[in-house]
Design a protein around this motif. Sequence first.
Motif, PDB file in Angstrom:
ATOM      1  N   MET A 141       0.863  -1.176   0.000  1.00  0.00           N
ATOM      2  CA  MET A 141       0.000   0.000   0.000  1.00  0.00           C
ATOM      3  C   MET A 141       0.909   1.239   0.000  1.00  0.00           C
ATOM      4  N   SER A 142       0.605   2.202  -0.857  1.00  0.00           N
ATOM      5  CA  SER A 142       1.394   3.431  -0.931  1.00  0.00           C
ATOM      6  C   SER A 142       1.104   4.339   0.261  1.00  0.00           C
ATOM      7  N   ARG A 143       1.969   5.296   0.499  1.00  0.00           N
ATOM      8  CA  ARG A 143       1.761   6.273   1.578  1.00  0.00           C
ATOM      9  C   ARG A 143       0.440   7.000   1.372  1.00  0.00           C
ATOM     10  N   HIS A 144       0.119   7.352   0.139  1.00  0.00           N
ATOM     11  CA  HIS A 144      -1.139   8.044  -0.152  1.00  0.00           C
ATOM     12  C   HIS A 144      -2.324   7.181   0.273  1.00  0.00           C
ATOM     13  N   GLN A 145      -2.289   5.905  -0.073  1.00  0.00           N
ATOM     14  CA  GLN A 145      -3.374   4.990   0.300  1.00  0.00           C
ATOM     15  C   GLN A 145      -3.453   4.808   1.818  1.00  0.00           C
ATOM     16  N   GLU A 146      -2.299   4.727   2.481  1.00  0.00           N
ATOM     17  CA  GLU A 146      -2.281   4.613   3.940  1.00  0.00           C
ATOM     18  C   GLU A 146      -2.910   5.847   4.584  1.00  0.00           C
ATOM     19  N   ASN A 147      -2.607   7.014   4.046  1.00  0.00           N
ATOM     20  CA  ASN A 147      -3.162   8.244   4.603  1.00  0.00           C
ATOM     21  C   ASN A 147      -4.675   8.311   4.409  1.00  0.00           C
ATOM     22  N   ILE A 148      -5.151   7.883   3.253  1.00  0.00           N
ATOM     23  CA  ILE A 148      -6.604   7.846   3.022  1.00  0.00           C
ATOM     24  C   ILE A 148      -7.260   6.850   3.989  1.00  0.00           C
ATOM     25  N   ALA A 149      -6.647   5.699   4.178  1.00  0.00           N
ATOM     26  CA  ALA A 149      -7.201   4.700   5.110  1.00  0.00           C
ATOM     27  C   ALA A 149      -7.233   5.260   6.537  1.00  0.00           C
ATOM     28  N   LEU A 150      -6.221   6.019   6.919  1.00  0.00           N
ATOM     29  CA  LEU A 150      -6.188   6.635   8.241  1.00  0.00           C
ATOM     30  C   LEU A 150      -7.330   7.628   8.404  1.00  0.00           C
ATOM     31  N   ALA A 151      -7.522   8.503   7.422  1.00  0.00           N
ATOM     32  CA  ALA A 151      -8.615   9.481   7.487  1.00  0.00           C
ATOM     33  C   ALA A 151      -9.968   8.771   7.509  1.00  0.00           C
ATOM     34  N   GLN A 152     -10.127   7.721   6.722  1.00  0.00           N
ATOM     35  CA  GLN A 152     -11.377   6.966   6.719  1.00  0.00           C
ATOM     36  C   GLN A 152     -11.625   6.347   8.087  1.00  0.00           C
ATOM     37  N   SER A 153     -10.562   5.870   8.741  1.00  0.00           N
ATOM     38  CA  SER A 153     -10.696   5.297  10.082  1.00  0.00           C
ATOM     39  C   SER A 153     -11.176   6.339  11.090  1.00  0.00           C
ATOM     40  N   VAL A 154     -10.739   7.590  10.923  1.00  0.00           N
ATOM     41  CA  VAL A 154     -11.206   8.663  11.809  1.00  0.00           C
ATOM     42  C   VAL A 154     -12.722   8.800  11.672  1.00  0.00           C
ATOM     43  N   TYR A 155     -13.218   8.846  10.434  1.00  0.00           N
ATOM     44  CA  TYR A 155     -14.669   8.930  10.223  1.00  0.00           C
ATOM     45  C   TYR A 155     -15.375   7.703  10.811  1.00  0.00           C
ATOM     46  N   ASP A 156     -14.865   6.523  10.508  1.00  0.00           N
ATOM     47  CA  ASP A 156     -15.505   5.292  10.983  1.00  0.00           C
ATOM     48  C   ASP A 156     -15.600   5.264  12.508  1.00  0.00           C
ATOM     49  N   CYS A 157     -14.513   5.598  13.180  1.00  0.00           N
ATOM     50  CA  CYS A 157     -14.511   5.594  14.650  1.00  0.00           C
ATOM     51  C   CYS A 157     -15.436   6.675  15.202  1.00  0.00           C
ATOM     52  N   GLY A 158     -15.421   7.849  14.602  1.00  0.00           N
ATOM     53  CA  GLY A 158     -16.266   8.945  15.075  1.00  0.00           C
ATOM     54  C   GLY A 158     -17.745   8.615  14.955  1.00  0.00           C
ATOM     55  N   PHE A 159     -18.145   8.087  13.802  1.00  0.00           N
ATOM     56  CA  PHE A 159     -19.556   7.774  13.624  1.00  0.00           C
ATOM     57  C   PHE A 159     -19.998   6.570  14.439  1.00  0.00           C
ATOM     58  N   ALA A 160     -19.036   5.726  14.831  1.00  0.00           N
ATOM     59  CA  ALA A 160     -19.348   4.587  15.700  1.00  0.00           C
ATOM     60  C   ALA A 160     -19.189   4.955  17.173  1.00  0.00           C
ATOM     61  N   SER A 161     -18.792   6.193  17.453  1.00  0.00           N
ATOM     62  CA  SER A 161     -18.520   6.655  18.824  1.00  0.00           C
ATOM     63  C   SER A 161     -17.488   5.782  19.524  1.00  0.00           C
ATOM     64  N   ASP A 162     -16.507   5.305  18.765  1.00  0.00           N
ATOM     65  CA  ASP A 162     -15.423   4.499  19.325  1.00  0.00           C
ATOM     66  C   ASP A 162     -14.270   5.444  19.662  1.00  0.00           C
ATOM     67  N   TRP A 163     -14.450   6.202  20.749  1.00  0.00           N
ATOM     68  CA  TRP A 163     -13.509   7.266  21.106  1.00  0.00           C
ATOM     69  C   TRP A 163     -12.153   6.713  21.524  1.00  0.00           C
ATOM     70  N   ALA A 164     -12.120   5.566  22.180  1.00  0.00           N
ATOM     71  CA  ALA A 164     -10.842   4.985  22.600  1.00  0.00           C
ATOM     72  C   ALA A 164      -9.997   4.636  21.377  1.00  0.00           C
ATOM     73  N   LYS A 165     -10.591   4.003  20.384  1.00  0.00           N
ATOM     74  CA  LYS A 165      -9.843   3.667  19.168  1.00  0.00           C
ATOM     75  C   LYS A 165      -9.471   4.932  18.405  1.00  0.00           C
ATOM     76  N   LEU A 166     -10.384   5.895  18.351  1.00  0.00           N
ATOM     77  CA  LEU A 166     -10.115   7.136  17.637  1.00  0.00           C
ATOM     78  C   LEU A 166      -8.886   7.834  18.202  1.00  0.00           C
ATOM     79  N   GLU A 167      -8.759   7.870  19.522  1.00  0.00           N
ATOM     80  CA  GLU A 167      -7.617   8.544  20.140  1.00  0.00           C
ATOM     81  C   GLU A 167      -6.287   7.930  19.735  1.00  0.00           C
ATOM     82  N   THR A 168      -6.276   6.633  19.391  1.00  0.00           N
ATOM     83  CA  THR A 168      -5.027   5.994  18.966  1.00  0.00           C
ATOM     84  C   THR A 168      -4.584   6.477  17.593  1.00  0.00           C
ATOM     85  N   LEU A 169      -5.484   7.119  16.844  1.00  0.00           N
ATOM     86  CA  LEU A 169      -5.182   7.604  15.497  1.00  0.00           C
ATOM     87  C   LEU A 169      -4.664   9.038  15.498  1.00  0.00           C
ATOM     88  N   LEU A 170      -4.685   9.688  16.666  1.00  0.00           N
ATOM     89  CA  LEU A 170      -4.372  11.111  16.766  1.00  0.00           C
ATOM     90  C   LEU A 170      -3.044  11.351  17.468  1.00  0.00           C
TER      91      LEU A 170
END
Length: 135
Positions: free
Chosen positions: A1-30
């Motif tokens: 996976m390229s750096r660009h793809q990794e960065n998109i996956a990271l941003a998508q994970s932020v949305y996924d965690c936020g909409f699922a209210s998974d704050w503990a997992k979200l904090e690991t991304l920040l």
Amino acid sequence: MSRHQENIALAQSVYDCGFASDWAKLETLLCDDFEIVEPAGLSFGGAYRGKDALERVFGSVLGALQPRDVQLKSMTANESQVVSLLDLVFDSDDGDFIMPVAELFEIEGGKIKRMLPYFYDTAVLDRFLRDRAKD
């Protein structure tokens, strides 16, 4: 996976965690000094800092906005940034009210350092929110 793809996956994970209210997992991304800056012209505007900033923003921003839907349109990335385009969809007396938003994610060390949301027209959005509050 390229750096660009990794960065998109990271941003998508932020949305996924936020909409699922998974704050503990979200904090690991920040980063420890994470910051999100909402437009000053809106009632929830200002800078929110710290790993719990997105949890606070989701509470205040989505609480104030109450969109019916958030539609992610696209994401693009480079080595250290992601830009996502999305639409906030609201119910209104005239049908759907749609506010386009672009969100800039700044990435450092594989984590989100800063988010900067850009609303297409904060004056129109603010007027819509005020009028909706009158009903």
